[in-house]
Design a protein around this motif. Structure first.
Motif, PDB file in Angstrom:
ATOM      1  N   GLU A  84       9.756   3.404   6.945  1.00  0.00           N
ATOM      2  CA  GLU A  84       9.575   1.953   7.109  1.00  0.00           C
ATOM      3  C   GLU A  84      10.459   1.464   8.246  1.00  0.00           C
ATOM      4  O   GLU A  84      11.653   1.696   8.261  1.00  0.00           O
ATOM      5  CB  GLU A  84       9.925   1.232   5.803  1.00  0.00           C
ATOM      6  CG  GLU A  84      10.067  -0.277   5.911  1.00  0.00           C
ATOM      7  CD  GLU A  84       8.836  -1.006   6.471  1.00  0.00           C
ATOM      8  OE1 GLU A  84       7.735  -0.808   5.954  1.00  0.00           O
ATOM      9  OE2 GLU A  84       9.010  -1.776   7.462  1.00  0.00           O
ATOM     10  N   ALA A 133       8.094   5.023  12.706  1.00  0.00           N
ATOM     11  CA  ALA A 133       7.229   6.130  13.131  1.00  0.00           C
ATOM     12  C   ALA A 133       6.799   5.869  14.573  1.00  0.00           C
ATOM     13  O   ALA A 133       6.390   4.759  14.911  1.00  0.00           O
ATOM     14  CB  ALA A 133       6.016   6.212  12.221  1.00  0.00           C
ATOM     15  N   GLY A 192      -6.695  -9.443   0.708  1.00  0.00           N
ATOM     16  CA  GLY A 192      -5.945  -8.490   1.541  1.00  0.00           C
ATOM     17  C   GLY A 192      -5.081  -7.542   0.724  1.00  0.00           C
ATOM     18  O   GLY A 192      -5.182  -6.314   0.839  1.00  0.00           O
ATOM     19  N   ASP A 209      -3.994  -2.832   5.359  1.00  0.00           N
ATOM     20  CA  ASP A 209      -4.179  -3.576   6.616  1.00  0.00           C
ATOM     21  C   ASP A 209      -4.239  -2.669   7.847  1.00  0.00           C
ATOM     22  O   ASP A 209      -4.683  -3.095   8.907  1.00  0.00           O
ATOM     23  CB  ASP A 209      -3.022  -4.574   6.817  1.00  0.00           C
ATOM     24  CG  ASP A 209      -3.218  -5.869   6.041  1.00  0.00           C
ATOM     25  OD1 ASP A 209      -4.069  -5.896   5.139  1.00  0.00           O
ATOM     26  OD2 ASP A 209      -2.508  -6.853   6.339  1.00  0.00           O
ATOM     27  N   ARG A 264       3.862 -13.475   1.518  1.00  0.00           N
ATOM     28  CA  ARG A 264       2.434 -13.215   1.777  1.00  0.00           C
ATOM     29  C   ARG A 264       1.583 -13.603   0.572  1.00  0.00           C
ATOM     30  O   ARG A 264       1.729 -14.687   0.051  1.00  0.00           O
ATOM     31  CB  ARG A 264       2.234 -11.764   2.175  1.00  0.00           C
ATOM     32  CG  ARG A 264       2.759 -11.517   3.589  1.00  0.00           C
ATOM     33  CD  ARG A 264       2.453 -10.147   4.027  1.00  0.00           C
ATOM     34  NE  ARG A 264       2.718  -9.929   5.431  1.00  0.00           N
ATOM     35  CZ  ARG A 264       2.527  -8.757   6.014  1.00  0.00           C
ATOM     36  NH1 ARG A 264       2.078  -7.736   5.326  1.00  0.00           N
ATOM     37  NH2 ARG A 264       2.780  -8.617   7.294  1.00  0.00           N
ATOM     38  N   ARG A 271       9.381 -10.962   2.868  1.00  0.00           N
ATOM     39  CA  ARG A 271       8.229 -11.392   3.669  1.00  0.00           C
ATOM     40  C   ARG A 271       7.187 -12.081   2.781  1.00  0.00           C
ATOM     41  O   ARG A 271       6.586 -11.451   1.918  1.00  0.00           O
ATOM     42  CB  ARG A 271       7.656 -10.114   4.281  1.00  0.00           C
ATOM     43  CG  ARG A 271       6.685 -10.257   5.344  1.00  0.00           C
ATOM     44  CD  ARG A 271       6.435  -8.931   6.035  1.00  0.00           C
ATOM     45  NE  ARG A 271       6.640  -7.771   5.172  1.00  0.00           N
ATOM     46  CZ  ARG A 271       6.724  -6.523   5.589  1.00  0.00           C
ATOM     47  NH1 ARG A 271       6.624  -6.255   6.859  1.00  0.00           N
ATOM     48  NH2 ARG A 271       6.896  -5.532   4.740  1.00  0.00           N
ATOM     49  N   GLN A 306       3.185 -11.043  -3.869  1.00  0.00           N
ATOM     50  CA  GLN A 306       3.343  -9.738  -3.198  1.00  0.00           C
ATOM     51  C   GLN A 306       4.821  -9.358  -3.071  1.00  0.00           C
ATOM     52  O   GLN A 306       5.182  -8.194  -3.229  1.00  0.00           O
ATOM     53  CB  GLN A 306       2.688  -9.836  -1.818  1.00  0.00           C
ATOM     54  CG  GLN A 306       2.753  -8.571  -1.010  1.00  0.00           C
ATOM     55  CD  GLN A 306       1.852  -8.626   0.214  1.00  0.00           C
ATOM     56  OE1 GLN A 306       0.802  -9.277   0.211  1.00  0.00           O
ATOM     57  NE2 GLN A 306       2.226  -7.942   1.270  1.00  0.00           N
ATOM     58  N   ASP A 329       0.614   1.289   7.579  1.00  0.00           N
ATOM     59  CA  ASP A 329       1.565   0.591   8.447  1.00  0.00           C
ATOM     60  C   ASP A 329       1.025  -0.721   9.004  1.00  0.00           C
ATOM     61  O   ASP A 329       1.473  -1.179  10.061  1.00  0.00           O
ATOM     62  CB  ASP A 329       2.057   1.516   9.565  1.00  0.00           C
ATOM     63  CG  ASP A 329       0.926   2.198  10.328  1.00  0.00           C
ATOM     64  OD1 ASP A 329      -0.245   2.065   9.906  1.00  0.00           O
ATOM     65  OD2 ASP A 329       1.188   2.863  11.339  1.00  0.00           O
ATOM     66  N   ALA A 346       0.835  -1.212   0.000  1.00  0.00           N
ATOM     67  CA  ALA A 346       0.000   0.000   0.000  1.00  0.00           C
ATOM     68  C   ALA A 346       0.865   1.256   0.000  1.00  0.00           C
ATOM     69  O   ALA A 346       0.702   2.145  -0.852  1.00  0.00           O
ATOM     70  CB  ALA A 346      -0.938  -0.004   1.209  1.00  0.00           C
TER      71      ALA A 346
HETATM   72  P1  FAD Z   1       1.752  -4.488   5.178  1.00  0.00           P
HETATM   73  O1  FAD Z   1       2.150  -5.335   4.033  1.00  0.00           O
HETATM   74  O2  FAD Z   1       1.565  -5.132   6.507  1.00  0.00           O
HETATM   75  O3  FAD Z   1       2.840  -3.341   5.307  1.00  0.00           O
HETATM   76  C1  FAD Z   1       2.911  -2.495   6.430  1.00  0.00           C
HETATM   77  C2  FAD Z   1       4.319  -1.981   6.563  1.00  0.00           C
HETATM   78  O4  FAD Z   1       4.365  -0.991   7.584  1.00  0.00           O
HETATM   79  C3  FAD Z   1       5.304  -3.070   6.963  1.00  0.00           C
HETATM   80  O5  FAD Z   1       6.402  -3.062   6.086  1.00  0.00           O
HETATM   81  C4  FAD Z   1       5.698  -2.696   8.382  1.00  0.00           C
HETATM   82  O6  FAD Z   1       7.022  -3.075   8.696  1.00  0.00           O
HETATM   83  C5  FAD Z   1       5.539  -1.186   8.345  1.00  0.00           C
HETATM   84  N1  FAD Z   1       5.326  -0.561   9.657  1.00  0.00           N
HETATM   85  C6  FAD Z   1       4.519  -0.984  10.665  1.00  0.00           C
HETATM   86  N2  FAD Z   1       4.569  -0.134  11.707  1.00  0.00           N
HETATM   87  C7  FAD Z   1       5.426   0.857  11.359  1.00  0.00           C
HETATM   88  C8  FAD Z   1       5.901   2.022  12.010  1.00  0.00           C
HETATM   89  N3  FAD Z   1       5.487   2.348  13.239  1.00  0.00           N
HETATM   90  N4  FAD Z   1       6.783   2.806  11.363  1.00  0.00           N
HETATM   91  C9  FAD Z   1       7.210   2.500  10.111  1.00  0.00           C
HETATM   92  N5  FAD Z   1       6.794   1.395   9.447  1.00  0.00           N
HETATM   93  C10 FAD Z   1       5.904   0.586  10.054  1.00  0.00           C
HETATM   94  N6  FAD Z   1      -3.388 -11.829   1.883  1.00  0.00           N
HETATM   95  C11 FAD Z   1      -3.821 -12.609   0.923  1.00  0.00           C
HETATM   96  O7  FAD Z   1      -4.653 -12.151   0.142  1.00  0.00           O
HETATM   97  N7  FAD Z   1      -3.326 -13.890   0.804  1.00  0.00           N
HETATM   98  C12 FAD Z   1      -2.381 -14.393   1.664  1.00  0.00           C
HETATM   99  O8  FAD Z   1      -1.953 -15.528   1.530  1.00  0.00           O
HETATM  100  C13 FAD Z   1      -1.929 -13.606   2.692  1.00  0.00           C
HETATM  101  N8  FAD Z   1      -1.017 -14.056   3.574  1.00  0.00           N
HETATM  102  C14 FAD Z   1      -0.624 -13.240   4.594  1.00  0.00           C
HETATM  103  C15 FAD Z   1       0.278 -13.703   5.541  1.00  0.00           C
HETATM  104  C16 FAD Z   1       0.665 -12.892   6.636  1.00  0.00           C
HETATM  105  C17 FAD Z   1       1.650 -13.419   7.665  1.00  0.00           C
HETATM  106  C18 FAD Z   1       0.111 -11.591   6.746  1.00  0.00           C
HETATM  107  C19 FAD Z   1       0.502 -10.702   7.923  1.00  0.00           C
HETATM  108  C20 FAD Z   1      -0.768 -11.130   5.770  1.00  0.00           C
HETATM  109  C21 FAD Z   1      -1.157 -11.951   4.702  1.00  0.00           C
HETATM  110  N9  FAD Z   1      -2.048 -11.518   3.735  1.00  0.00           N
HETATM  111  C22 FAD Z   1      -2.463 -12.303   2.753  1.00  0.00           C
HETATM  112  C23 FAD Z   1      -2.565 -10.189   3.714  1.00  0.00           C
HETATM  113  C24 FAD Z   1      -1.785  -9.288   2.767  1.00  0.00           C
HETATM  114  O9  FAD Z   1      -0.458  -9.718   2.664  1.00  0.00           O
HETATM  115  C25 FAD Z   1      -1.928  -7.906   3.329  1.00  0.00           C
HETATM  116  O10 FAD Z   1      -3.286  -7.562   3.205  1.00  0.00           O
HETATM  117  C26 FAD Z   1      -1.036  -6.864   2.661  1.00  0.00           C
HETATM  118  O11 FAD Z   1       0.312  -7.073   3.036  1.00  0.00           O
HETATM  119  C27 FAD Z   1      -1.466  -5.463   3.088  1.00  0.00           C
HETATM  120  O12 FAD Z   1      -0.530  -4.533   2.661  1.00  0.00           O
HETATM  121  P2  FAD Z   1      -0.249  -3.222   3.504  1.00  0.00           P
HETATM  122  O13 FAD Z   1       0.733  -2.462   2.691  1.00  0.00           O
HETATM  123  O14 FAD Z   1      -1.520  -2.597   3.896  1.00  0.00           O
HETATM  124  O15 FAD Z   1       0.396  -3.719   4.871  1.00  0.00           O
END
Ligand code: FAD
Ligand code: DHB
Length: 392
Positions: free
Chosen positions: A32, A125, A299, A287, A44, A42, A101, A159, A13
């Motif tokens: 990050e 952050a 997701g 997320d 996913r 990672r 991903q 995040d 995202a």
């Molecule tokens: P994320 O990918 O979680 O990215 C968030 C980022 O923010 C991370 O890099 C983290 O390190 C960073 N962050 C967090 N807090 C802070 C902070 N305070 N300061 C700076 N950086 C920070 N979806 C599916 O559809 N199929 C799957 O098989 C599947 N498997 C998954 C397995 C796991 C273990 C997880 C956790 C999720 C899975 N998902 C799956 C869901 C999908 O991967 C997520 O919906 C997707 O990663 C969402 O993307 P995002 O960018 O919103 O969040």
């Protein structure tokens, strides 16, 4: 330090938002907390909806996906020892891409850095301040450990579920909706060619299993396991024999190939939504705002869709001085979020064995699966949601 849009999180995202904003001429900085290697490794999700694949192509990020990913025109539902194919183009005119991903994240990081983008890795952050003012700030711990401040016009928290973005909204404006499932997924990556051309979603009395893939030589498989399971309890042999049992066909006409397992992880299953997805100049995306159980592969797609909407709202704000897109963001995004929440919950309930299920519940699942296999509108409904609803 100052930028136009401060983005917390370099998951799909945050990175895609930063890339789209760059294409619209809007500055951003991504904070990050992990290092680059961790973000790129990672394991996913693996399924990209039709419309999200199109958006990646339109933004110049489709080349490797189209060369190395797979276009899939269907999935197999396997139950009662039989397989039933859901044909996406026939039912919806759409398809999905199998493209991990991890690969999307690698391409986005490389592209942002080539374009001169700022991603600060190992920068956590710690607080979001002043979101009700015109000058919000994000405090963060820089890689050296010093505290630093990023000033901006807008903060977007991408995040993830455990980040600080969501908890920065005042409690009194927030409603949350939550469901925790009594099972989890044990996911493996294995060096073995996929035993199928399309994904197999299997319902079995021993529990759900999913066969997915990453390349011609790497398979990705999942097993339903009890919540709180430790991977240590699952030897490689135990995993392969359990997978073989759950995918077995009554006529014995299919065999699961096995190979060295290179990664094992547990994904808890949960549904979660925060409303609203905006407060003042702080926006939540991906997320950070919502979680779905992975059964419907939504997701990653929801996260990408959120930031597509937000990028367009920010483009309008800076190109035309019009905040209507930003003002509508939360309501518009939540309509899609709730649709995906329902679909993911429904797919999960249909395919998994709930430890508390009664024989009646099991018959309900079986009856609905037979209905999907026999009735085109029922199959179409699944296919519409799985490939991504363009109109929501
Ligand atoms: P994320 O990918 O979680 O990215 C968030 C980022 O923010 C991370 O890099 C983290 O390190 C960073 N962050 C967090 N807090 C802070 C902070 N305070 N300061 C700076 N950086 C920070 N979806 C599916 O559809 N199929 C799957 O098989 C599947 N498997 C998954 C397995 C796991 C273990 C997880 C956790 C999720 C899975 N998902 C799956 C869901 C999908 O991967 C997520 O919906 C997707 O990663 C969402 O993307 P995002 O960018 O919103 O969040
Ligand atoms: C994958 C993950 C999913 O949650 C799903 O429904 C299909 C495929 C995967 O990781 O390949």
């Amino acid at each position: 330090m100052r930028t136009t849009v401060a983005i917390i999180g370099a998951g799909p995202a945050g990175l895609f938002l930063s890339h789209l904003l760059h294409l619209h001429g809007v500055d951003s900085v991504v904070l990050e907390r992990r290092d680059r290697d961790y973000c790129e490794r990672r394991q996913r999700a693996g399924v990209v909806e039709h419309g999200v694949a199109e958006a990646l192509r339109e933004s110049g990020l489709g080349r490797r996906m189209d060369r190395e990913g797979f276009r899939h025109d269907g999935i197999e539902l396997r139950f009662d020892g039989r397989g039933h194919r859901i044909d996406f183009p026939d039912l919806t005119g759409r398809h999905v891409m199998i493209w991990a991903q991890t690969e999307i994240v690698k391409d986005l990081i490389a592209r942002r850095l080539t374009d001169g983008g700022q991603i600060l890795f190992e920068a956590e952050a710690t607080a979001v301040e002043g979101v009700e003012s015109e000058r919000p700030r994000v405090r963060f711990a820089s890689p050296g450990g010093d505290e630093d401040v990023l000033e901006c016009d807008y903060v977007v928290a991408c995040d993830g579920f455990h980040g600080i973005g969501r908890t920065s909204l005042p409690e009194e404006v927030v409603s949350t909706y939550d469901k925790v499932y009594p099972f989890a997924w044990l996911g493996i990556l294995a060096d073995v060619p996929p035993s199928c051309d399309e994904l197999i979603y299997a319902r079995h009395e021993r529990g759900f299993a999913l066969h997915s893939m990453r390349s011609e030589t790497v398979s990705r498989l999942y097993l339903q396991v009890p919540a709180e399971t430790d991977t240590a309890a699952w030897s490689d042999d135990r995993i392969w024999s359990e997978l073989a049992a759950r995918f077995e066909l009554a006529d014995g006409a299919w065999k699961l190939g096995t190979g060295p397992i290179t990664d094992k992880s547990i994904t808890p299953m949960r549904s979660f939504v925060t409303e609203p997805m905006r407060h003042g100049r702080l926006f939540l995306a991906g997320d950070a705002a919502h979680i779905v159980p992975p059964t419907g592969a939504k997701g990653l797609n929801l996260a990408m869709r959120d930031v597509m909407l937000l990028a367009e709202g920010l483009r309008r704000r800076y190109a035309e001085g019009d905040t209507a897109g930003l003002d509508a963001y939360s309501d518009t995004a939540l309509r899609r979020v709730w649709r995906a929440e329902h679909f993911s919950y429904w797919m999960t309930s249909l395919m998994h064995t709930d430890p508390a299920a009664t024989p009646f519940d099991n018959r309900m699942q079986q009856s609905y699966l037979e209905h999907i296999a026999a009735c085109r509108p029922a199959a179409a409904q699944l296919a519409e949601n799985y490939t991504g609803l363009p109109e929501v």
